[in-house]
Write an enzyme that holds these catalytic residues in place. Structure first.
Site, PDB file in Angstrom:
ATOM      1  CB  CYS A  53       5.020  13.821  -9.602  1.00 48.55           C
ATOM      2  SG  CYS A  53       4.300  14.770 -10.969  1.00 48.55           S
TER       3      CYS A  53
ATOM      4  CB  SER B 129      -9.574  -6.731   9.714  1.00 50.40           C
ATOM      5  OG  SER B 129      -9.409  -5.978   8.530  1.00 50.40           O
TER       6      SER B 129
ATOM      7  CG  HIS C  11      -2.057  -1.036   1.070  1.00 54.61           C
ATOM      8  ND1 HIS C  11      -2.879  -1.408   2.109  1.00 54.61           N
ATOM      9  CD2 HIS C  11      -2.448  -1.785   0.009  1.00 54.61           C
ATOM     10  CE1 HIS C  11      -3.737  -2.340   1.687  1.00 54.61           C
ATOM     11  NE2 HIS C  11      -3.486  -2.585   0.430  1.00 54.61           N
TER      12      HIS C  11
ATOM     13  CG  ASP D 257      -0.925  -7.149  22.072  1.00 49.94           C
ATOM     14  OD1 ASP D 257      -0.052  -6.981  21.191  1.00 49.94           O
ATOM     15  OD2 ASP D 257      -1.442  -6.228  22.712  1.00 49.94           O
TER      16      ASP D 257
HETATM   17  P1  OAD Z   1      -7.548  -3.276  10.141  1.00 45.70           P
HETATM   18  O1  OAD Z   1      -7.728  -2.088  11.011  1.00 45.70           O
HETATM   19  O2  OAD Z   1      -8.638  -3.627   9.197  1.00 45.70           O
HETATM   20  O3  OAD Z   1      -7.284  -4.551  11.035  1.00 45.70           O
HETATM   21  C1  OAD Z   1      -6.351  -4.515  12.077  1.00 45.70           C
HETATM   22  C2  OAD Z   1      -6.633  -5.695  12.972  1.00 45.70           C
HETATM   23  O4  OAD Z   1      -5.598  -5.745  13.950  1.00 45.70           O
HETATM   24  C3  OAD Z   1      -7.955  -5.600  13.723  1.00 45.70           C
HETATM   25  O5  OAD Z   1      -8.656  -6.812  13.555  1.00 45.70           O
HETATM   26  C4  OAD Z   1      -7.522  -5.389  15.192  1.00 45.70           C
HETATM   27  O6  OAD Z   1      -8.356  -6.053  16.106  1.00 45.70           O
HETATM   28  C5  OAD Z   1      -6.171  -6.039  15.197  1.00 45.70           C
HETATM   29  N1  OAD Z   1      -5.230  -5.514  16.202  1.00 45.70           N
HETATM   30  C6  OAD Z   1      -5.034  -4.225  16.589  1.00 45.70           C
HETATM   31  N2  OAD Z   1      -4.034  -4.140  17.481  1.00 45.70           N
HETATM   32  C7  OAD Z   1      -3.589  -5.422  17.682  1.00 45.70           C
HETATM   33  C8  OAD Z   1      -2.577  -6.008  18.500  1.00 45.70           C
HETATM   34  N3  OAD Z   1      -1.799  -5.263  19.296  1.00 45.70           N
HETATM   35  N4  OAD Z   1      -2.409  -7.347  18.440  1.00 45.70           N
HETATM   36  C9  OAD Z   1      -3.188  -8.108  17.632  1.00 45.70           C
HETATM   37  N5  OAD Z   1      -4.154  -7.617  16.843  1.00 45.70           N
HETATM   38  C10 OAD Z   1      -4.349  -6.281  16.854  1.00 45.70           C
HETATM   39  O7  OAD Z   1      -6.155  -3.081   9.388  1.00 45.70           O
HETATM   40  P2  OAD Z   1      -5.616  -3.838   8.085  1.00 45.70           P
HETATM   41  O8  OAD Z   1      -6.060  -5.240   8.059  1.00 45.70           O
HETATM   42  O9  OAD Z   1      -4.187  -3.535   7.997  1.00 45.70           O
HETATM   43  O10 OAD Z   1      -5.733   0.272   3.219  1.00 45.70           O
HETATM   44  O11 OAD Z   1      -6.390  -3.037   6.972  1.00 45.70           O
HETATM   45  C11 OAD Z   1      -6.082  -3.277   5.644  1.00 45.70           C
HETATM   46  C12 OAD Z   1      -6.194  -2.013   4.832  1.00 45.70           C
HETATM   47  O12 OAD Z   1      -7.455  -1.369   5.071  1.00 45.70           O
HETATM   48  C13 OAD Z   1      -5.210  -0.935   5.212  1.00 45.70           C
HETATM   49  O13 OAD Z   1      -3.953  -1.129   4.641  1.00 45.70           O
HETATM   50  C14 OAD Z   1      -5.857   0.306   4.649  1.00 45.70           C
HETATM   51  C15 OAD Z   1      -7.277   0.061   5.070  1.00 45.70           C
HETATM   52  O14 OAD Z   1      -8.248   0.585   4.233  1.00 45.70           O
HETATM   53  C16 OAD Z   1      -5.285   1.350   2.581  1.00 45.70           C
HETATM   54  O15 OAD Z   1      -5.093   2.406   3.164  1.00 45.70           O
HETATM   55  C17 OAD Z   1      -5.077   1.175   1.127  1.00 45.70           C
END
Ligand code: OAD
Length: 245
Positions: free
Chosen positions: A125, A191, A117, A232
């Site tokens: 640019c 997630s 990402h 965690d």
């Molecule tokens: P999410 O916010 O969808 O998921 C993060 C997950 O990590 C959640 O299920 C939380 O419960 C879990 N979590 C948070 N802290 C934690 C910890 N200390 N230990 C274990 N689990 C923990 O984030 P992503 O899956 O990264 O895209 O989301 C994917 C994409 O969605 C991102 O890259 C972004 C967003 O739209 C773009 O910006 C293109």
């Protein structure tokens, strides 16, 4: 017992690939998107769509200044990033494929990092493709240059994938090839809900990888994981690395 069994599986595997999401960086003070204090509870995703940048580039940049300031606080890698770097250094991890744009895997010492990402510390640019430092450009926006433009006149965009944009082709191809070849696919702090990146664990599993998930919340793939650790990452990954290395 699960972590010990996972460690044994990792140690015996020829190819281990980690796939990370925002959950590996929350302990560094960076909010995730869909967790309890996630950004999508505070922000409208339409404001992060490429349509919005094209329709109102000045407004797009101004609206992001507050968030940029919040994220610019001195953040560094946490024990989850460090554990992945340790696994790689010991020869037990091939690469980290990440959806994060915070650069913390590299900061922790991971060498083979595939950023699906982009990288929020840069801008790109939209005309000539030149990349440069994001903080310098944000400073120009604060000083009134709205929208910020490249020397060539093109519109500058944070070098991150916005909604409505393609993922970088080379990075996605490399990630897919790693997923197909993995014996163990370790999906952590994600997630697993955003396509196409979230298709990677499915690809890995379909090609025979043992799927391990470490995440506080359930994911759509939790049922299919051989190891489903709801805990965690800053606790689980260091314990895993201690046991493997
Ligand atoms: P999410 O916010 O969808 O998921 C993060 C997950 O990590 C959640 O299920 C939380 O419960 C879990 N979590 C948070 N802290 C934690 C910890 N200390 N230990 C274990 N689990 C923990 O984030 P992503 O899956 O990264 O895209 O989301 C994917 C994409 O969605 C991102 O890259 C972004 C967003 O739209 C773009 O910006 C293109």
């Amino acid at each position: 017992a699960t972590i010990e069994a996972l460690a044994d599986t990792v140690r015996a595997a020829e190819s281990v690939v980690a796939f990370t999401g925002a959950g590996v960086s929350t302990a560094s003070g960076i909010p995730d998107f869909r967790g309890e204090d996630g950004l999508w509870n505070r922000y409208d995703t339409n404001d992060f769509h490429v349509r919005r940048l094209r329709a109102d580039p000045a407004g797009f940049w101004v609206d992001r200044l507050d968030l940029a300031e919040e994220l610019a606080a001195d953040v560094g890698p946490n024990p989850a990033h460090e554990a992945l770097a340790r696994l790689e250094a010991a020869g037990h991890l091939d690469a980290v494929v990440t959806q994060n744009v915070d650069g913390l895997h590299r900061a922790a010492g991971s060498e083979d990092v595939i950023e699906l990402h982009g990288d929020r510390s840069r801008v790109v640019c939209l005309d000539c493709g030149d990349r440069s430092d994001a903080e310098a450009v944000r400073e120009r926006v604060r000083d009134g240059e709205r929208p910020p433009r490249c020397d060539c006149g093109g519109l500058l965009k944070p070098d991150v994938v916005l909604f409505g944009e393609q993922l970088p082709v080379g990075a996605m191809q490399r990630a897919q090839s790693l997923a197909r070849g993995a014996d163990v696919f370790l999906a952590v702090g994600s997630s697993l809900s955003v396509e196409p990146a979230a298709g990677l664990p499915r690809t890995a599993a379909a090609h025979g990888a043992t799927l391990a998930i470490v995440n506080l919340d359930e994911t759509p793939l939790s049922d299919r994981a051989a190891f489903d650790v709801r805990d965690d990452v800053t606790d689980v990954l260091p314990r895993l690395a201690d046991r493997v290395v």
